[in-house]
Scaffold this motif. Structure first.
Motif, PDB file in Angstrom:
ATOM      1  N   SER A 157       4.832   3.966  18.375  1.00 52.69           N
ATOM      2  CA  SER A 157       5.300   3.647  17.026  1.00 52.69           C
ATOM      3  C   SER A 157       6.514   2.711  17.085  1.00 52.69           C
ATOM      4  CB  SER A 157       5.643   4.926  16.273  1.00 52.69           C
ATOM      5  OG  SER A 157       6.672   5.575  16.944  1.00 52.69           O
ATOM      6  N   ARG A 190       0.854  -1.200   0.000  1.00 51.79           N
ATOM      7  CA  ARG A 190       0.000   0.000   0.000  1.00 51.79           C
ATOM      8  C   ARG A 190       0.885   1.244   0.000  1.00 51.79           C
ATOM      9  NH1 ARG A 190      -5.048   1.487   4.079  1.00 51.79           N
ATOM     10  NH2 ARG A 190      -6.099   2.825   2.580  1.00 51.79           N
ATOM     11  N   GLY A 242       7.817   0.437  13.680  1.00 50.79           N
ATOM     12  CA  GLY A 242       8.467   1.019  12.498  1.00 50.79           C
ATOM     13  C   GLY A 242       9.754   0.268  12.159  1.00 50.79           C
ATOM     14  N   LYS A 296       1.353   5.031   0.553  1.00 45.66           N
ATOM     15  CA  LYS A 296       0.665   6.096   1.321  1.00 45.66           C
ATOM     16  C   LYS A 296       0.498   7.338   0.431  1.00 45.66           C
ATOM     17  CE  LYS A 296       1.299   9.173   5.184  1.00 45.66           C
ATOM     18  NZ  LYS A 296       2.172   9.662   6.201  1.00 45.66           N
ATOM     19  N   PRO A 297      -0.698   7.920   0.418  1.00 45.47           N
ATOM     20  CA  PRO A 297      -0.860   9.141  -0.398  1.00 45.47           C
ATOM     21  C   PRO A 297      -0.033  10.284   0.191  1.00 45.47           C
ATOM     22  CG  PRO A 297      -2.818   8.760   0.950  1.00 45.47           C
ATOM     23  CD  PRO A 297      -1.921   7.577   1.159  1.00 45.47           C
ATOM     24  N   LEU A 357       0.233  13.455   1.859  1.00 47.94           N
ATOM     25  CA  LEU A 357      -0.706  14.287   2.618  1.00 47.94           C
ATOM     26  C   LEU A 357      -0.204  15.717   2.684  1.00 47.94           C
ATOM     27  CD1 LEU A 357      -1.247  11.822   5.621  1.00 47.94           C
ATOM     28  CD2 LEU A 357      -2.580  11.963   3.529  1.00 47.94           C
ATOM     29  N   GLN A 365       8.100   1.479   7.454  1.00 49.74           N
ATOM     30  CA  GLN A 365       8.746   2.468   8.319  1.00 49.74           C
ATOM     31  C   GLN A 365       7.696   3.280   9.088  1.00 49.74           C
ATOM     32  OE1 GLN A 365       9.856   5.471   4.843  1.00 49.74           O
ATOM     33  NE2 GLN A 365      10.343   6.337   6.833  1.00 49.74           N
ATOM     34  N   THR A 366       8.157   3.952  10.137  1.00 50.10           N
ATOM     35  CA  THR A 366       7.265   4.788  10.941  1.00 50.10           C
ATOM     36  C   THR A 366       6.576   5.835  10.059  1.00 50.10           C
ATOM     37  OG1 THR A 366       8.577   4.503  12.894  1.00 50.10           O
ATOM     38  CG2 THR A 366       7.255   6.483  12.832  1.00 50.10           C
ATOM     39  N   GLY A 367       5.285   5.976  10.280  1.00 45.43           N
ATOM     40  CA  GLY A 367       4.523   6.993   9.550  1.00 45.43           C
ATOM     41  C   GLY A 367       4.081   6.561   8.162  1.00 45.43           C
ATOM     42  N   SER A 368       4.342   5.298   7.785  1.00 46.78           N
ATOM     43  CA  SER A 368       3.987   4.887   6.426  1.00 46.78           C
ATOM     44  C   SER A 368       2.528   4.435   6.324  1.00 46.78           C
ATOM     45  CB  SER A 368       4.934   3.783   5.943  1.00 46.78           C
ATOM     46  OG  SER A 368       4.889   2.705   6.844  1.00 46.78           O
ATOM     47  N   GLY A 369       1.831   4.345   7.464  1.00 47.67           N
ATOM     48  CA  GLY A 369       0.392   4.046   7.411  1.00 47.67           C
ATOM     49  C   GLY A 369       0.014   2.666   7.919  1.00 47.67           C
ATOM     50  N   LYS A 370       0.872   2.029   8.731  1.00 43.84           N
ATOM     51  CA  LYS A 370       0.558   0.677   9.250  1.00 43.84           C
ATOM     52  C   LYS A 370      -0.681   0.721  10.144  1.00 43.84           C
ATOM     53  CE  LYS A 370       4.610   0.354  11.198  1.00 43.84           C
ATOM     54  NZ  LYS A 370       5.257   1.588  10.738  1.00 43.84           N
ATOM     55  N   THR A 371      -0.672   1.655  11.113  1.00 43.06           N
ATOM     56  CA  THR A 371      -1.805   1.743  12.048  1.00 43.06           C
ATOM     57  C   THR A 371      -3.071   2.150  11.289  1.00 43.06           C
ATOM     58  OG1 THR A 371      -0.197   2.412  13.700  1.00 43.06           O
ATOM     59  CG2 THR A 371      -2.492   2.700  14.290  1.00 43.06           C
ATOM     60  N   TYR A 372      -2.894   3.030  10.299  1.00 40.75           N
ATOM     61  CA  TYR A 372      -4.050   3.453   9.501  1.00 40.75           C
ATOM     62  C   TYR A 372      -4.666   2.244   8.796  1.00 40.75           C
ATOM     63  CZ  TYR A 372      -6.815   6.148   6.165  1.00 40.75           C
ATOM     64  OH  TYR A 372      -7.857   6.668   5.428  1.00 40.75           O
TER      65      TYR A 372
HETATM   66  N1  LIG Z   1      -3.839   5.713   3.122  1.00 43.51           N
HETATM   67  C1  LIG Z   1      -3.886   6.787   3.921  1.00 43.51           C
HETATM   68  N2  LIG Z   1      -4.797   7.735   3.697  1.00 43.51           N
HETATM   69  C2  LIG Z   1      -4.860   8.830   4.512  1.00 43.51           C
HETATM   70  N3  LIG Z   1      -4.048   9.046   5.566  1.00 43.51           N
HETATM   71  C3  LIG Z   1      -3.112   8.115   5.838  1.00 43.51           C
HETATM   72  C4  LIG Z   1      -2.976   6.943   5.035  1.00 43.51           C
HETATM   73  N4  LIG Z   1      -1.972   6.214   5.525  1.00 43.51           N
HETATM   74  C5  LIG Z   1      -1.510   6.881   6.601  1.00 43.51           C
HETATM   75  N5  LIG Z   1      -2.188   8.021   6.781  1.00 43.51           N
HETATM   76  C6  LIG Z   1      -1.958   9.025   7.840  1.00 43.51           C
HETATM   77  O1  LIG Z   1      -0.560   9.155   8.008  1.00 43.51           O
HETATM   78  C7  LIG Z   1      -0.216   9.309   9.381  1.00 43.51           C
HETATM   79  C8  LIG Z   1       0.753   8.206   9.809  1.00 43.51           C
HETATM   80  O2  LIG Z   1       0.116   6.956   9.648  1.00 43.51           O
HETATM   81  P1  LIG Z   1       0.231   5.813  10.728  1.00 43.51           P
HETATM   82  O3  LIG Z   1       0.197   6.310  12.129  1.00 43.51           O
HETATM   83  O4  LIG Z   1      -0.797   4.786  10.361  1.00 43.51           O
HETATM   84  O5  LIG Z   1       1.675   5.306  10.419  1.00 43.51           O
HETATM   85  P2  LIG Z   1       2.440   4.102  11.102  1.00 43.51           P
HETATM   86  O6  LIG Z   1       3.197   3.406  10.034  1.00 43.51           O
HETATM   87  O7  LIG Z   1       1.499   3.274  11.922  1.00 43.51           O
HETATM   88  O8  LIG Z   1       3.413   4.881  12.024  1.00 43.51           O
HETATM   89  P3  LIG Z   1       4.101   4.317  13.380  1.00 43.51           P
HETATM   90  O9  LIG Z   1       5.068   3.264  12.991  1.00 43.51           O
HETATM   91  O10 LIG Z   1       4.749   5.545  13.900  1.00 43.51           O
HETATM   92  O11 LIG Z   1       2.976   3.794  14.246  1.00 43.51           O
HETATM   93  C9  LIG Z   1      -1.525   9.222  10.152  1.00 43.51           C
HETATM   94  O12 LIG Z   1      -1.976  10.542  10.397  1.00 43.51           O
HETATM   95  C10 LIG Z   1      -2.483   8.566   9.186  1.00 43.51           C
HETATM   96  O13 LIG Z   1      -3.831   8.973   9.388  1.00 43.51           O
END
Ligand SMILES: Nc1ncnc2c1ncn2[C@@H]1O[C@H](COP(=O)(O)OP(=O)(O)OP(=O)(O)O)[C@@H](O)[C@H]1O
Length: 599
Positions: free
Chosen positions: A459, A266, A491, A268-269, A271, A344-351
């Motif tokens: 994270s 996936r 991450g 990540k768009p 933002l 990696q951190t912030g790449s959208g795993k939790t999302y």
């Molecule tokens: N596909 C998506 N569409 C919209 N927003 C997204 C998307 N993926 C991630 N984001 C946003 O990007 C930010 C980081 O995403 P997220 O917390 O899921 O990352 P993570 O990989 O879980 O980071 P960490 O490892 O720090 O937990 C969040 O604000 C999330 O809402």
């Protein structure tokens, strides 16, 4: 300019004349005032002279009264005291009159003095009037001189303007003549141009008549060819899509047969908040016509990665879940399933795994699907669903469904099944989807609380949601046990990149130990080693029965499309490609039919 100057001078003359008139008026006013004063003074003088004359007359009269008194005086001296008294009275009266006479004389002198002064004053006034008259005379002379001077200048100016305008007029006349000459020469040229234009117009008309039909014909042919081509293109595209879909289906079947770990990617768009930092150009591109490949631009070169499925950056949570849905069904059927998000951190795993309240991710959608499947099968099957949730941080296991966050350990179940179990872990039986929503909210809340207590570690921790589905076939009594592990990994940054020291370094090493252990497990599975090092980390130990032989595993690799994350993106994709090759063997259903467990 001269005319202007002339006008100015005229203005000045007018002003001077006005001021002269004002002065003359002032003078006449002064003259009339002084005449009035003179007249008043003459009047006063006359009155006083009259009075003086009256007084003189009175005095003379008094003087003329006479010897009677003398006689009386003599008589009084001789004859009687009454006469003496009369004489004294007469004397007194005489004295009073003499006093009055001397005061009248004094008054006369004063009046004479006043007359003298007023004469002086009027003489002064006459001098002043004469001086004013002289001044006026001078001014008049100056004015006349100025007027004469101005008249001279005016005449000069008029003369100069006249000569200048004559010259100008001459020039204009010359220009007019030359223009007239040129105008007379123009009509023949115009005529020839008109003829040229008419001939050109007729040529154009003939051209469109001659060639219009041919052009129309050509246009028709071209548009026919274009529509044929686009039809052919559409056909080809359709065929290509079908081909890709078929290839995917076959690949999936192969994956199913081999028991490969399916790898989804996936992107990540980009933002709004990502756009404020440097390195925001996009280096990852996806192909809408080929859903299993993505390209990364690195140092000017494109590198392609083939995965099981690549989601476009704008893919929705539902689209992602559609790919996972068959696994959820498998879990109900009694398979062991593992879905984990890596990146990696912030790449959208939790999302992707948790999502938000308004737009939930895989966890909540999977459980919703699970309960709707159970509902559909309720006439033939009865199911018990239990959940537990743990967090692994710094190789320490914590219960996310219990508030105290007590440390837990992994042990082999003493029941002799060889299964793992975690003593003290809260396992909740879930009755409905609404119930599970509350449980997920508790897990999320506890993760945030632990994170705040321990320096924002969320994270840098792995979060696991473990769902066990035990089914009983109402007809045969056979039992199935499906398991589903939904994992939001920490991450995947490299330690050296985080620049960590001390506690942080230990933490980073522990995260990496888990991820490295995961990599080693995958490597061993891929190489079909006899020993798979599940026990090297808490994470792999816990995932043992979902990652091992006969399980169905999906990894969602999350990547950022931005240039600044290129290094991490490449690492994640390389890892994903290695994972793609892992064969877990055909998936095995855990079903117990009276006698025991069969695969
Ligand atoms: N596909 C998506 N569409 C919209 N927003 C997204 C998307 N993926 C991630 N984001 C946003 O990007 C930010 C980081 O995403 P997220 O917390 O899921 O990352 P993570 O990989 O879980 O980071 P960490 O490892 O720090 O937990 C969040 O604000 C999330 O809402």
């Amino acid at each position: 300019m001269l005319i202007k100057e002339n006008e100015n001078l005229r203005g000045r003359v007018q002003q001077l004349e006005i001021s002269l008139q004002q002065r003359a008026e002032q003078l006449s006013q002064l003259e009339s005032k002084s005449e009035q004063r003179e007249w008043r003074r003459g009047e006063e003088l006359r009155q006083r002279e009259d009075r003086v004359r009256e007084l003189e007359l009175e005095l003379n009269k008094e003087r003329g009264k006479e010897p009677v008194v003398k006689y009386v005086t003599q008589t009084v001296e001789v004859e009687s005291p009454a006469t003496v008294r009369q004489l004294t009275k007469a004397r007194q009266r005489n004295e009073v009159l003499s006093e009055r006479l001397s005061s009248q004389n004094e008054r006369c002198k004063q009046l004479e003095e006043q007359i003298r002064k007023s004469d002086e004053y009027s003489c002064n006034l006459q001098h002043k009037i004469a001086a004013y008259e002289r001044e006026i005379g001078k001014l008049r002379e100056e004015l006349l001189k100025e007027i004469g001077h101005l008249e001279e200048r005016k005449e000069e100016a008029v003369k100069a303007a006249a000569s200048c305008s004559a010259e100008h007029f001459q020039n204009l006349q010359d220009q007019f003549f030359t223009l007239q000459k040129r105008l007379t020469a123009l009509p023949p040229t115009l005529r020839s141009m008109k003829t040229d234009y008419a001939s050109l117009r007729s040529q154009v008309r003939n051209f469109s008549e001659f060639y219009g039909a041919a052009i129309n014909e050509a246009k028709k042919q071209i548009s026919a060819a274009i529509s044929e081509m686009s039809e052919a293109n559409k056909d080809l595209l359709e065929k290509y899509r079908k081909e890709v879909a078929l290839r995917r289906k076959l690949h999936e079947q192969l994956v199913e047969l081999k028991g490969n770990i399916r790898v989804l990617c996936r992107v990540k768009p980009v933002l709004k908040e990502d756009q404020h930092e440097e390195g925001q150009s996009v280096v990852v591109t996806t192909d809408p016509n080929n859903e299993s490949s993505l390209t990364v631009m690195n140092k000017g070169k494109n590198r392609s990665f083939e995965l099981d499925k690549v989601f476009q950056p704008h893919a929705t949570q539902e689209e992602v879940f559609q790919e996972i849905e068959p696994l959820v069904t498998s879990c109900i059927d009694g398979y062991h399933v593992c879905i984990f998000a890596y990146g990696q951190t912030g790449s959208g795993k939790t999302y992707t795994m948790e999502g938000s309240v308004e737009n939930p991710g895989i966890n909540q959608r999977a459980l919703k699907h699970l309960f709707s499947e159970i509902e559909e099968r309720k006439d033939m099957w009865s199911y018990t669903v239990t959940v537990s949730s743990v967090e692994i941080y710094n190789e320490v296991l914590r219960d996310l469904l219990s508030k105290d966050g007590e440390k837990l350990d992994i042990k082999i179940n003493p029941d002799g099944t060889g299964q793992l179990h975690v003593p003290g872990l809260r396992v909740i039986e879930v009755r409905s989807f609404q119930h599970i929503k509350k449980i997920l909210a508790t897990a999320r809340r506890n993760r945030i609380t632990f994170s705040t207590q321990m320096n924002q570690h969320s994270s840098r921790s792995h979060a696991l949601l473990c769902i066990t589905v035990q089914g009983t076939d109402l007809a045969s009594g056979s039992k199935t046990t499906g398991k589903m592990n939904l994992v939001d990994l920490a991450g995947s940054e490299r330690v050296w990149k985080s620049g960590a020291e001390g506690e942080r370094l230990k933490e980073a090493q522990n995260i990496n130990r888990s991820l490295l252990a995961l990599g080693d497990v995958i490597q061993a599975l891929r190489g079909r080693h006899t020993h798979i090092p599940f026990r090297n980390s808490r994470l792999t130990y816990l995932l043992q029965d979902s990652l091992g032989k006969g399980s169905k595993t999906v990894m969602v690799v999350q990547v950022s499309a931005l240039e600044r994350n290129l290094g991490e993106t490449l690492c994640s994709l390389k890892f994903a490609q290695r994972v793609c090759k892992v064969e877990l063997g055909p998936a095995a259903r855990k079903i117990e039919s009276g006698g025991g467990l069969c695969d």
